[in-house]
Design a protein around this motif. Structure first.
Motif, short mmCIF file in Angstrom:
data_model
loop_
_atom_site.label_atom_id
_atom_site.label_comp_id
_atom_site.label_asym_id
_atom_site.label_seq_id
_atom_site.Cartn_x
_atom_site.Cartn_y
_atom_site.Cartn_z
N GLU A 122 -4.98 21.04 9.87
CA GLU A 122 -5.04 21.59 8.52
C GLU A 122 -4.59 20.58 7.48
O GLU A 122 -5.08 20.57 6.34
N GLN A 123 -3.66 19.70 7.87
CA GLN A 123 -3.25 18.63 6.97
C GLN A 123 -4.38 17.61 6.79
O GLN A 123 -4.55 17.07 5.69
N VAL A 124 -5.12 17.36 7.84
CA VAL A 124 -6.26 16.44 7.74
C VAL A 124 -7.27 16.99 6.74
O VAL A 124 -7.80 16.26 5.89
N ARG A 125 -7.55 18.29 6.80
CA ARG A 125 -8.48 18.91 5.85
C ARG A 125 -7.99 18.73 4.41
O ARG A 125 -8.78 18.40 3.51
N GLU A 126 -6.70 18.94 4.20
CA GLU A 126 -6.16 18.81 2.85
C GLU A 126 -6.19 17.36 2.39
O GLU A 126 -6.51 17.08 1.23
N ALA A 127 -5.90 16.42 3.29
CA ALA A 127 -5.87 15.00 2.92
C ALA A 127 -7.26 14.50 2.55
O ALA A 127 -7.42 13.75 1.58
N VAL A 128 -8.27 14.88 3.31
CA VAL A 128 -9.63 14.41 3.01
C VAL A 128 -10.14 15.06 1.72
O VAL A 128 -10.83 14.42 0.91
N ALA A 129 -9.76 16.31 1.49
CA ALA A 129 -10.16 16.98 0.25
C ALA A 129 -9.48 16.35 -0.97
O ALA A 129 -10.05 16.32 -2.06
N ALA A 130 -8.27 15.83 -0.76
CA ALA A 130 -7.52 15.21 -1.86
C ALA A 130 -8.01 13.80 -2.17
O ALA A 130 -7.61 13.21 -3.17
N GLY A 131 -8.85 13.24 -1.29
CA GLY A 131 -9.41 11.91 -1.54
C GLY A 131 -8.60 10.77 -0.96
O GLY A 131 -8.68 9.64 -1.47
N ALA A 132 -7.85 11.03 0.08
CA ALA A 132 -7.11 9.94 0.74
C ALA A 132 -8.09 8.90 1.28
O ALA A 132 -9.17 9.24 1.77
N ASP A 133 -7.68 7.64 1.19
CA ASP A 133 -8.53 6.56 1.70
C ASP A 133 -8.42 6.42 3.21
O ASP A 133 -9.39 6.11 3.90
N VAL A 134 -7.20 6.63 3.72
CA VAL A 134 -6.93 6.52 5.15
C VAL A 134 -6.07 7.71 5.56
O VAL A 134 -5.16 8.11 4.83
N ILE A 135 -6.36 8.27 6.71
CA ILE A 135 -5.58 9.38 7.24
C ILE A 135 -5.02 8.97 8.59
O ILE A 135 -5.77 8.58 9.50
N MET A 136 -3.70 9.03 8.71
CA MET A 136 -3.06 8.72 9.99
C MET A 136 -2.94 9.99 10.81
O MET A 136 -2.38 11.00 10.35
N VAL B 36 -2.38 8.85 4.15
CA VAL B 36 -1.59 10.06 4.33
C VAL B 36 -1.36 10.31 5.81
O VAL B 36 -2.30 10.26 6.61
N GLU B 37 -0.12 10.55 6.17
CA GLU B 37 0.24 10.85 7.56
C GLU B 37 0.08 12.34 7.82
O GLU B 37 0.63 13.18 7.09
N CYS B 38 -0.68 12.68 8.86
CA CYS B 38 -0.94 14.07 9.21
C CYS B 38 -0.66 14.29 10.69
O CYS B 38 -1.03 13.45 11.52
N GLY C 51 0.83 -1.20 0.00
CA GLY C 51 0.00 0.00 0.00
C GLY C 51 0.86 1.24 0.00
O GLY C 51 2.08 1.17 0.20
N VAL C 52 0.23 2.39 -0.23
CA VAL C 52 0.95 3.66 -0.28
C VAL C 52 0.75 4.40 1.04
O VAL C 52 -0.38 4.64 1.47
N MET C 53 1.86 4.73 1.68
CA MET C 53 1.84 5.53 2.90
C MET C 53 2.62 6.82 2.61
O MET C 53 3.84 6.81 2.48
N ILE C 54 1.88 7.93 2.46
CA ILE C 54 2.50 9.20 2.14
C ILE C 54 2.88 9.91 3.43
O ILE C 54 2.00 10.31 4.21
N LYS C 55 4.19 10.05 3.67
CA LYS C 55 4.69 10.68 4.89
C LYS C 55 5.22 12.06 4.60
O LYS C 55 5.20 12.53 3.45
N ASP C 56 5.74 12.72 5.63
CA ASP C 56 6.14 14.12 5.50
C ASP C 56 7.20 14.35 4.42
O ASP C 56 7.13 15.33 3.67
N ASN C 57 8.17 13.43 4.31
CA ASN C 57 9.21 13.61 3.30
C ASN C 57 8.68 13.42 1.89
O ASN C 57 9.12 14.10 0.95
#
Length: 277
Positions: free
Chosen positions: A200-214, A194-196, A161-167
């Protein structure tokens, strides 16, 4: 669940590591014709894991051994319970004993620790999941032990799976750009997480269509706000600094998953012995 083909290869490595050229003690003290019968006993309450692997260790080293299971993986047993019985050539039993015990003690320790965390969040919607912080070479078995204790597996490896982290976000120029880049190249059924660490990162991640937000190392109030903000549009995973004494309030925020490395990295081995029947 684990791949039995890989287990056979691991068993050969474990036995070679422990035995070397030969078990000198068994060779000089025990005649080839002597036989024995032994029970593997639980010396404390536990959740059992790894019994099939222990049986395979005995059989691999000495095919003439008879191994009978008295418990099953995932079973809760009390102190004094017999887990398995082994009988046949005594040299084979005593040579393979430590390797078999080591794996059951380690895996049952993980299963038992996992069950403690699972019990701590009972009655909430949250499910406990593991991490990739496992012993090199033992990940498959340690993740099996987590499921024996009632937990769920996160990614088995980087290819799951894809885990998008800060880097990753920094390289791509933002969460939206990172999710968009991943979505264009992924197989259709593969999820994006997406790791948040900020709302404000959570807002961006959900708007971008992430399936899971950490929700990484967030406070309990911020987690509660994130649950309201997302409102079911993505699954939420709480992670970072999770301990047995802090997990319940986190589960009560309404997150879907809670991940912790404590159940694999910090689980103590349980006490199991091999005693003459």
């Amino acid at each position: 669940m684990y791949d039995r083909f890989i287990i056979e290869r691991l068993i050969d490595l474990w036995l070679h590591e422990d035995i070397g050229s030969c078990d000198l003690t068994a060779q000089v003290m025990i005649e080839e014709s002597e036989t024995g019968a032994f029970h593997m006993n639980a010396r404390e309450p536990m959740i059992v894991a790894g019994l099939d692997v222990a049986a395979a260790i005995f059989r691999r080293y000495e095919p003439m051994l008879t191994v009978e299971m008295a418990a099953r993986d995932g079973q809760r047993v009390q102190k004094g319970a017999i887990l398995l019985s082994v009988q046949g050539p005594a040299r084979g039993i005593l040579t393979a004993e430590r390797t078999a015990l080591n794996i059951v003690q380690r895996l049952s320790g993980i299963a038992t620790e996992t069950a403690r965390y699972v019990d701590a969040i009972a009655g909430t919607r949250a499910r406990l999941i593991d991490t990739r912080k496992t012993t090199p070479g033992l990940r498959m078995l340690e993740k099996h032990a987590v499921t024996c204790g009632g937990g769920l597996n996160h990614r088995l490896g980087l290819d799951n799976g894809v885990m998008i982290k800060d880097n990753h976000i920094a390289v791509c120029g933002g969460i939206s750009a990172a999710v968009d880049r991943a979505r264009k190249k992924l197989p259709v059924l593969t999820k994006i997480e997406v790791e948040c660490d900020r709302l404000e990162q959570v807002r961006e991640a959900v708007a971008a269509g992430a399936d899971v937000i950490m929700l990484d190392n967030m406070s309990v109030p911020d987690m509660r706000e994130a649950v309201a903000l997302v409102d079911g549009r993505a699954k939420l995973e709480a992670s970072g600094g999770i301990r047995l004494d802090t997990i319940r309030p986190i589960a009560e925020t309404g997150v879907d998953y809670i991940s912790t490395s404590k159940i694999t990295q910090s689980a103590p081995a349980v006490d199991i012995g091999l005693d003459e029947a």
